[in-house]
Design an enzyme around this catalytic site. Structure first.
Site, mmCIF file in Angstrom:
data_model
loop_
_atom_site.group_PDB
_atom_site.id
_atom_site.type_symbol
_atom_site.label_atom_id
_atom_site.label_comp_id
_atom_site.label_asym_id
_atom_site.label_seq_id
_atom_site.Cartn_x
_atom_site.Cartn_y
_atom_site.Cartn_z
ATOM 1 N N GLU A 1 -3.047 -8.986 2.929
ATOM 2 C CA GLU A 1 -2.993 -9.353 4.177
ATOM 3 C C GLU A 1 -4.282 -9.138 5.204
ATOM 4 O O GLU A 1 -4.283 -9.575 6.482
ATOM 5 C CB GLU A 1 -1.670 -8.895 4.950
ATOM 6 C CG GLU A 1 -1.983 -7.169 5.606
ATOM 7 C CD GLU A 1 -1.806 -6.275 4.517
ATOM 8 O OE1 GLU A 1 -1.918 -4.921 4.697
ATOM 9 O OE2 GLU A 1 -1.626 -6.595 3.203
ATOM 10 N N LYS B 1 -11.992 8.129 -1.733
ATOM 11 C CA LYS B 1 -11.354 7.147 -1.274
ATOM 12 C C LYS B 1 -11.541 5.703 -1.911
ATOM 13 O O LYS B 1 -12.822 5.275 -1.994
ATOM 14 C CB LYS B 1 -11.467 6.855 0.241
ATOM 15 C CG LYS B 1 -10.568 5.846 0.830
ATOM 16 C CD LYS B 1 -10.924 5.776 2.409
ATOM 17 C CE LYS B 1 -10.115 4.626 3.083
ATOM 18 N NZ LYS B 1 -10.298 4.602 4.367
ATOM 19 N N ARG C 1 -15.456 2.725 12.167
ATOM 20 C CA ARG C 1 -14.421 3.954 13.082
ATOM 21 C C ARG C 1 -14.534 5.467 12.366
ATOM 22 O O ARG C 1 -14.801 6.157 13.069
ATOM 23 C CB ARG C 1 -13.033 3.557 12.941
ATOM 24 C CG ARG C 1 -11.887 4.330 13.543
ATOM 25 C CD ARG C 1 -10.373 3.801 13.015
ATOM 26 N NE ARG C 1 -10.615 4.360 11.737
ATOM 27 C CZ ARG C 1 -9.499 4.098 10.828
ATOM 28 N NH1 ARG C 1 -8.633 3.088 11.156
ATOM 29 N NH2 ARG C 1 -9.636 4.454 9.466
ATOM 30 N N HIS D 1 -4.317 -4.700 -0.162
ATOM 31 C CA HIS D 1 -3.963 -5.390 1.368
ATOM 32 C C HIS D 1 -4.083 -6.723 1.252
ATOM 33 O O HIS D 1 -5.402 -7.012 1.943
ATOM 34 C CB HIS D 1 -4.781 -4.580 2.309
ATOM 35 C CG HIS D 1 -4.100 -3.187 2.661
ATOM 36 N ND1 HIS D 1 -3.053 -3.113 3.645
ATOM 37 C CD2 HIS D 1 -4.518 -2.034 2.427
ATOM 38 C CE1 HIS D 1 -2.541 -1.565 3.481
ATOM 39 N NE2 HIS D 1 -3.711 -1.132 2.952
ATOM 40 N N CYS E 1 0.950 -1.203 -0.036
ATOM 41 C CA CYS E 1 -0.033 -0.124 0.001
ATOM 42 C C CYS E 1 0.771 1.329 -0.041
ATOM 43 O O CYS E 1 1.641 1.449 -0.987
ATOM 44 C CB CYS E 1 -0.983 -0.050 1.027
ATOM 45 S SG CYS E 1 -2.454 1.028 0.958
ATOM 46 N N SER F 1 -7.670 0.243 0.511
ATOM 47 C CA SER F 1 -8.131 1.570 1.504
ATOM 48 C C SER F 1 -7.260 2.274 1.331
ATOM 49 O O SER F 1 -6.149 2.423 2.080
ATOM 50 C CB SER F 1 -8.465 0.658 2.787
ATOM 51 O OG SER F 1 -8.700 1.875 3.828
#
Length: 326
Positions: A237, A163, A249, A235, A142, A192
């Protein structure tokens, strides 16, 4: 085969509960084999969560892997206890005489900043330069991938109007490539990020190859032709609920955020997300470790004697002159 991790690392209990075999230093030292040595530069705020995610993927290999965790000196982590950092992490200056078969540089929540404005940028430059002579293959994730492409090749990033957030289908450019060997023609990757790289600049660098991409959000996996440098914009992972946690969040903090693309069933945040990328994530890391195992020197110090790989070259070769001094 198992991964060898520091004694009492918090991730160990989680991994063992998932039937992943991890051994501590004392047991590993009794084995008479040459394990792979991997160093992880973890720049993420929630370090324990990221440790667990990455170790989960590394553990799927049949190879024994010794893990070191590296941290930068010019940044104070606010989301991980100092006790954890002191116990499990080591500053670069104490590791720079070591050689490693592989290195992982994670992302970091600093993409809104210019690279030179990041408080640890000078140290990260030194680490990335060091990796060219002390690491056989470096995997960037990333923001770490964007930073690596910028440092090695001068490839710029730009802020996106919205985003990139969700699970995106990626198409293989070459289904027979070593790193993506075994991938389906379409695979899914969590993303992200608020920034994207200059895709046209990537295409102009002769030693770079794009292995997978999405027509709307751009490249996902970029490698040098010798796999000494690997850049992953997504990502792999991430865990099943990572995007869910991030979404709620940001909602709670009143930040502008949309429902993650292709993540919640029927785009309903009350429904449990479906994990669509696990098999390809495992395969990617297994392929990478297998590649490193096959080609890295048995006497690990020999890495420093390898001629400069085609996967790096000088920054001047790519039209971005910058003097680097150790």
């Amino acid at each position: 085969m198992p991964i060898n991790i520091p004694d009492a690392l918090p991730a160990k209990d989680i991994l063992e509960s998932e039937k992943i075999f991890a051994i501590e230093d004392k047991s590993a030292h009794r084995q008479r084999i040459r394990p792979l040595k991997i160093v992880i530069l973890n720049l993420m705020p929630k370090k324990i969560e990221t440790e667990t995610q990455i170790l989960r993927l590394i553990s799927k290999s049949a190879l024994q892997v010794d893990i070191d965790f590296m941290m930068v000196k010019n940044h104070v982590s606010k989301n991980t206890s100092q006790d954890h950092l002191v116990k499990f992490y080591t500053y670069f200056e104490k590791l720079k005489n070591n050689y490693y078969d592989g290195m992982i540089i994670t992302g970091a929540p600093v993409e809104h900043l210019e690279y030179e404005d990041v408080d640890y940028w000078s140290e990260l430059e030194e680490i990335m330069e060091w990796s060219k002579t002390h690491v056989y293959s470096t995997l960037h994730i990333c923001w770490g991938a964007q930073a690596g492409l910028y440092y090695h090749y001068g490839i710029q990033k730009h802020i996106l109007p919205e985003k990139v957030f969700g699970i995106f289908p990626e198409q293989l450019v070459d289904e027979y490539d070593f790193l993506t060997n075994g991938f389906d023609e379409i695979h899914y990757t969590p993303h992200s990020r608020h920034t994207a790289i200059d895709e046209e600049a990537v295409k102009k660098v002769k030693c770079l190859s794009i292995l997978s991409k999405n027509d709307e959000i751009g490249s996902n996996i970029i490698v040098t032709k010798d796999y000494r440098q690997i850049f992953i914009l997504g990502h792999f992972e991430y865990g099943k609920e990572t995007l869910k946690d991030e979404y709620f969040r940001d909602l709670k903090a009143n930040k502008p955020i949309h429902i993650p693309f292709n993540y919640f069933p029927d785009d309903d945040p009350e429904k449990e997300p479906i994990l669509k990328w696990r098999s390809h994530a495992n395969l990617l890391y297994r392929n990478w470790l297998n590649y490193v195992y096959q080609l890295t020197p048995f006497e690990i110090e020999e890495i420093g004697k390898i001629k400069e790989p085609i996967g790096t070259g000088s920054r001047e070769d790519h039209g971005y002159a910058k003097t680097f001094t150790k």
